[in-house]
Design a protein around this motif. Structure first.
Motif, mmCIF file in Angstrom:
data_model
loop_
_atom_site.group_PDB
_atom_site.id
_atom_site.type_symbol
_atom_site.label_atom_id
_atom_site.label_comp_id
_atom_site.label_asym_id
_atom_site.label_seq_id
_atom_site.Cartn_x
_atom_site.Cartn_y
_atom_site.Cartn_z
ATOM 1 N N ASP A 770 -39.928 -61.323 -17.082
ATOM 2 C CA ASP A 770 -39.397 -59.789 -17.595
ATOM 3 C C ASP A 770 -38.421 -59.930 -18.662
ATOM 4 N N ALA A 771 -37.524 -60.668 -18.748
ATOM 5 C CA ALA A 771 -36.431 -60.948 -19.665
ATOM 6 C C ALA A 771 -36.939 -61.295 -20.951
ATOM 7 N N LEU A 772 -38.097 -62.038 -20.886
ATOM 8 C CA LEU A 772 -38.701 -62.382 -22.174
ATOM 9 C C LEU A 772 -39.348 -61.123 -23.132
ATOM 10 N N ALA A 773 -39.294 -60.082 -22.513
ATOM 11 C CA ALA A 773 -39.704 -58.861 -23.444
ATOM 12 C C ALA A 773 -38.411 -58.553 -24.485
ATOM 13 N N HIS A 774 -37.432 -59.107 -24.329
ATOM 14 C CA HIS A 774 -36.306 -58.736 -25.015
ATOM 15 C C HIS A 774 -35.943 -60.049 -26.259
ATOM 16 N N ALA A 775 -35.318 -59.936 -27.404
ATOM 17 C CA ALA A 775 -35.181 -61.108 -28.404
ATOM 18 C C ALA A 775 -33.481 -61.266 -28.383
ATOM 19 N N ASP A 776 -32.863 -60.339 -28.203
ATOM 20 C CA ASP A 776 -31.559 -60.346 -28.354
ATOM 21 C C ASP A 776 -30.815 -60.031 -26.905
ATOM 22 N N GLY A 777 -29.590 -60.283 -27.055
ATOM 23 C CA GLY A 777 -28.460 -59.922 -25.676
ATOM 24 C C GLY A 777 -28.529 -61.016 -24.716
ATOM 25 N N PHE A 778 -28.876 -62.148 -25.452
ATOM 26 C CA PHE A 778 -28.846 -63.443 -24.393
ATOM 27 C C PHE A 778 -27.486 -64.488 -24.637
ATOM 28 N N GLU A 779 -27.064 -64.904 -23.645
ATOM 29 C CA GLU A 779 -25.966 -65.886 -23.753
ATOM 30 C C GLU A 779 -26.353 -67.256 -23.264
ATOM 31 N N VAL A 780 -25.964 -68.266 -23.669
ATOM 32 C CA VAL A 780 -25.813 -69.809 -23.151
ATOM 33 C C VAL A 780 -24.713 -70.240 -22.808
ATOM 34 N N SER A 781 -24.494 -70.725 -21.857
ATOM 35 C CA SER A 781 -23.146 -71.354 -21.320
ATOM 36 C C SER A 781 -23.162 -72.778 -21.972
ATOM 37 N N ILE A 782 -22.146 -72.956 -22.788
ATOM 38 C CA ILE A 782 -21.818 -74.356 -23.042
ATOM 39 C C ILE A 782 -20.471 -74.735 -22.916
ATOM 40 N N LEU A 783 -20.053 -75.852 -21.842
ATOM 41 C CA LEU A 783 -18.954 -76.094 -21.621
ATOM 42 C C LEU A 783 -18.177 -75.069 -21.081
ATOM 43 N N GLY A 784 -18.667 -74.453 -20.258
ATOM 44 C CA GLY A 784 -18.327 -73.147 -19.608
ATOM 45 C C GLY A 784 -18.050 -71.881 -20.242
ATOM 46 N N GLU A 785 -18.346 -71.925 -21.537
ATOM 47 C CA GLU A 785 -18.129 -70.669 -22.318
ATOM 48 C C GLU A 785 -19.453 -70.131 -22.562
ATOM 49 N N ARG A 786 -19.497 -68.795 -22.576
ATOM 50 C CA ARG A 786 -20.868 -68.203 -22.942
ATOM 51 C C ARG A 786 -20.945 -67.995 -24.597
ATOM 52 N N ARG A 787 -22.256 -68.500 -25.087
ATOM 53 C CA ARG A 787 -22.457 -68.383 -26.515
ATOM 54 C C ARG A 787 -23.331 -67.628 -27.078
ATOM 55 N N PRO A 788 -23.446 -66.432 -27.841
ATOM 56 C CA PRO A 788 -24.722 -65.545 -28.155
ATOM 57 C C PRO A 788 -25.864 -66.518 -28.643
ATOM 58 N N ALA A 789 -26.943 -66.040 -28.002
ATOM 59 C CA ALA A 789 -28.315 -66.604 -28.228
ATOM 60 C C ALA A 789 -29.395 -65.816 -28.497
ATOM 61 N N ARG A 790 -30.432 -66.141 -29.399
ATOM 62 C CA ARG A 790 -31.541 -65.414 -29.885
ATOM 63 C C ARG A 790 -32.692 -66.060 -29.213
ATOM 64 N N LEU A 791 -33.528 -65.171 -28.538
ATOM 65 C CA LEU A 791 -34.879 -65.697 -28.077
ATOM 66 C C LEU A 791 -35.767 -65.942 -29.438
ATOM 67 N N LEU A 792 -36.400 -67.037 -29.539
ATOM 68 C CA LEU A 792 -37.251 -67.472 -30.642
ATOM 69 C C LEU A 792 -38.655 -67.160 -30.204
ATOM 70 N N ASP A 793 -39.518 -66.376 -31.016
ATOM 71 C CA ASP A 793 -40.927 -66.268 -30.579
ATOM 72 C C ASP A 793 -41.948 -67.106 -31.399
ATOM 73 N N ALA A 794 -41.420 -68.227 -32.002
ATOM 74 C CA ALA A 794 -41.955 -69.160 -32.675
ATOM 75 C C ALA A 794 -41.094 -70.101 -32.873
ATOM 76 N N PRO A 795 -41.717 -71.590 -33.194
ATOM 77 C CA PRO A 795 -40.742 -72.638 -33.450
ATOM 78 C C PRO A 795 -39.788 -72.312 -34.423
ATOM 79 N N ALA A 796 -38.454 -72.738 -34.210
ATOM 80 C CA ALA A 796 -37.579 -72.651 -35.419
ATOM 81 C C ALA A 796 -37.827 -73.109 -36.709
ATOM 82 N N TYR A 797 -38.433 -74.021 -36.832
ATOM 83 C CA TYR A 797 -38.895 -74.918 -37.905
ATOM 84 C C TYR A 797 -40.242 -75.039 -38.273
#
Length: 806
Positions: A770-797
């Protein structure tokens, strides 16, 4: 003694008794345990008895959590007091690297279902007044840590099993194991012979001897280990009924727990001491310890005591030096042993009172249900192969022991036992400044250091010194042509008159026609993934299959179990074939300069496999891509691999050919959103959740796992594999970090890295549908800190895939 049982468990330590209990818990009561002396004799009786759920591997962490929850259950069932002390535990950091590591682990624990806290110096001091926090940065606190009475816990498992109908034969030594010819075993003891449908080797210090009886060399070695019991300490006595938490201080190289009015203090000395290298004596006693060697642990104690001055001032009441068994990587060896039907390994469980319950559950599930409920490859006996010689095991296990308290970085490969295996390109690549890692004992190029740089990757939790060199490799592949040593990939052959029919039943994909290639999910009956293979059909009765190199024994065991006795033969060709990949837009032009065969876009289309001559070398060549660039995978006889490589380099001079390694390959596959085994694909996932369902041929009448796959197709799984672009500055996700959307944790990372062609960090992971209906508003924890992330609907490259199809 019974004449027949369904399962005979050999060994009466905590692991053997747990297996016996779990067999009865799952409904098999016609089972027996055979112990040469008394229960706990060997290693269990002198263990420190500590338990914790924390582990970097999620499967092991889950089993450790299960073990902790189980103690109250077996205590209630058996009426046997397990002596459980739920004290909580502190993992202390006094260096920035350790603190960064603990902060990253704290974030991962949310994914693993563990409730941990990060504490400051004052909070640490309140929980443990013994600590001098002068240079302490913080600690990770887990409430679900503590210790049990080793004897009480072992006997609780045993008593609960007996109450359910299991038999336990003490003072009964197994002297031989003989196959009956009916798939069962004659377990020959000094008290008589019993026939068992399954035999489980849980013999601990004698596991090697039990393996030798059936012709296998288990990669194990006992190691000596010291801990001390102190006299009463006034600061501890003053606590009254309160109890100190377990203490793990890796910077001070010490672990401790309260023992009555004093402390139990343990260290892992730098000079690890293998014990009984030639074999464990059968007359080693029930409660026999080894002579203490305090001079070996003196330096470690001095370092640890500096953090705990009250402990340093206490007298020593007792010194314990007892052996326990280690595998080369410190994890247990459990599961069915390939080539020895109905013979199971359950040994090398160093942390028996943290893992014993989970190991017992997994073995019982595997025997009765055909597979464990959790992905436990990190414990699977099949993770090692023939390269693990006795000398290798001693070197690697000694290194692991001596570095037990050393921070292990995700990009670090320790040196012991290397090189155990090299391929035909090793010397050439080394001369070209390759920096090597290791997989399944084989050296493999990670990247190539640039001129003027030391050919060493410095361990780091952040982007390492290899970053710029890898960027250059990726750029060279993108703009021209790169060459990859792919010898470490697993390469199998299935051939014979029934090869096509047999593989059609084992693989979930549609079978390729002659000269074609398909991606082939391998499923268990429950629909969980057992492999992500590439299958190539070279003629009517011959198929080549390719997969992850470190799964060779694991996959071999699976094919042994599922191929028919006649009509289809399995061979592991990994060491017989060299693999070289040509990658990049100039790969076709370079290859065409070396062959008379037509390798044009029209003459050699994607997902085609052909036999052609390249220079003087006959080769099997396939066109498919893990990188998103035009790729030719080339496989030749190992003794011609160097000839081919040299020819490619010489011809490639005109195209400015560049070597590239696994780091660059990983960067490029992330940019294409392509998963790999042990990260995006494992027993924990299914075809539907991983996206591999696109390669499943549901219309086939029958294949292993079909019913489960059809059920999942009709009722999709709750989570799905996704790819994210992450705003990260100097570090990338590594695995099992939380993925957030607002205040809700909606998923977790499986792997991450920097995409050098697209210029940003990438993370792949499983996310609630159900979260995959959105593209923005995500964060990924890296070394304990949340970093903004964007869902990709196709390969980045190259989302259209045009470059690979060029």
């Amino acid at each position: 003694m019974k004449s027949h049982v369904r399962v005979a468990v050999i060994g009466g330590g905590v692991v053997g008794c747990s297996i016996l209990y779990h067999l009865t818990k799952l409904g098999w009561t016609d089972v027996a345990l055979i112990e040469r002396k008394e229960l706990t004799a060997g290693s269990s009786w002198h263990a420190a008895g500590g338990f914790h759920a924390l582990n970097s591997d999620p499967g092991i962490a889950a089993l450790q959590s299960y073990t902790i929850r189980l103690y109250k259950e077996i205590e209630a069932l058996s009426g046997q007091d397990v002596g459980m002390h739920m004290t909580g535990g502190l993992n202390i950091a006094a260096t920035q690297a350790r603190w960064d590591f603990l902060r990253a682990d704290h974030a991962r624990h949310r994914v693993l279902g563990l409730e941990t806290e990060l504490l400051g110096a004052a909070e640490i001091k309140a929980l443990c007044p013994l600590v001098d926090t002068t240079d302490v940065l913080g600690a990770l606190y887990d409430r679900n840590e503590g210790h049990v009475d080793p004897s009480g816990a072992t006997h609780a498992y045993a008593k609960a099993a007996r109450m359910a109908g299991a038999e336990i034969y003490r003072h009964t030594r197994v002297v031989d194991l003989k196959p009956t010819g009916r798939g069962s075993w004659h377990v020959v003891t000094d008290q008589g012979t019993i026939e068992a449908e399954h035999v489980v080797n849980a013999a601990g210090l004698w596991a090697r001897e039990m393996g030798a009886m059936v012709g296998i060399d288990l990669p194990l070695i006992p190691m000596e280990h010291h801990y001390l019991l102190t006299d009463d300490i006034p600061e501890v006595m003053a606590l009254g009924k309160d109890e100190l938490p377990l203490i793990l201080d890796l910077d001070a190289e010490i672990y401790m727990r309260q023992e009555r009015g004093g402390m139990l203090v343990g260290v892992y000395e730098k000079d690890a001491t293998p014990w009984a290298v030639a074999g464990t004596p059968w007359d080693y006693g029930d409660t026999e310890l080894l002579p203490p060697q305090l001079e070996r642990i003196g330096d470690a104690l001095v370092k640890g005591y500096a953090r705990f001055p009250a402990v340093a001032a206490a007298g020593i009441r007792r010194i314990v030096n007892g052996p326990f068994t280690f595998a080369p990587d410190g994890n247990p060896l459990i599961g069915p042993v390939r080539g020895v039907p109905n013979y199971w390994s359950a040994c090398g469980v160093m942390a028996g009172f943290a893992q014993g319950g989970g190991v017992g559950l997994s073995i019982a599930e595997w025997i009765i249900n055909g597979e464990p409920s959790t992905d436990i490859f990190a414990m699977d006996v099949a993770r090692f192969g023939p390269y693990a010689s006795e000398a290798y095991v001693i070197e690697r296990a000694s290194e692991f022991y001596s570095k037990r308290f050393v921070l292990a970085y995700p990009n670090e490969y320790w040196p012991a036992g290397r090189p155990a295996k090299t391929d035909v390109l090793y010397d050439a690549l080394k001369s070209r400044r390759a920096v090597f890692g290791v997989s399944y004992g084989l050296e493999m190029p990670l990247y190539f250091a640039r001129e003027g740089e030391e050919a060493v990757e410095i361990p780091s939790l952040k982007r390492s010194n290899a970053f710029e060199a890898v960027a250059a490799e990726v750029a060279a592949v993108r703009d021209g042509v790169g060459v990859l040593d792919a010898c470490s990939f697993a390469k199998y052959e299935v051939s014979g008159p029934d090869a096509a029919g047999a593989l059609d039943r084992i693989l979930a994909c549609r079978m390729p026609s002659i000269g074609r290639v398909r991606l082939a999910p391998l499923l268990s009956e429950s629909g969980r993934l057992m492999g992500d293979l590439t299958v190539m059909r070279t003629d009517e009765t011959r198929f080549l299959l390719f997969g992850s190199g470190y799964l060779q024994t694991w996959h071999g065991r699976w094919f042994d179990q599922h191929l028919p006795a006649d009509g289809a033969a399995f061979r592991n060709l990994t060491d017989e074939l060299a693999g070289i990949h040509l990658v990049g837009p100039k790969a076709r032009e370079l290859l065409q300069s070396l062959t008379r065969a037509d390798v044009s876009a029209a003459g050699f289309t994607p997902f085609t496999v052909r036999r052609i001559d390249i220079g003087l070398v006959p080769a099997t060549v396939a066109r498919l891509s893990l990188t998103g660039e035009l790729t030719y995978e080339i496989y030749v006889a190992a003794n011609q691999g160097r000839v081919l490589y040299d020819a490619i380099l010489k011809a490639g001079e005109a195209f400015r050919i560049t070597d590239f390694g696994v780091h660059a390959l990983n960067s490029m596959r992330l940019e294409k959103g392509i998963g790999i085994w042990s990260r995006e694909f494992s027993r924990d996932y299914t075809a539907g959740s991983s996206g591999l369902d696109q390669f499943v041929q549901f219309a086939k009448d029958s294949f292993v796992g079909r019913d489960a796959a059809l059920c999942e197709r009709d009722t999709p799984s709750a989570r799905r594999l996704a790819t994210f672009a992450v705003d990260a500055s100097d570090a990338d996700a590594a695995g099992y970090e939380p993925i957030w959307r607002g205040t809700e944790m909606v998923g977790f990372v499986t792997s991450g890295g920097y995409g050098h062609r697209v210029g940003h960090s990438i993370a792949m992971g499983y996310v609630a549908r159900d979260a995959l209906a959105h593209a923005d508003g995500f964060e990924v924890s890296i070394l304990g800190e949340r970093r903004p992330a964007r869902l990709l609907d196709a390969p980045a490259y190259d989302p259209s895939g045009a470059r690979a199809r060029a």
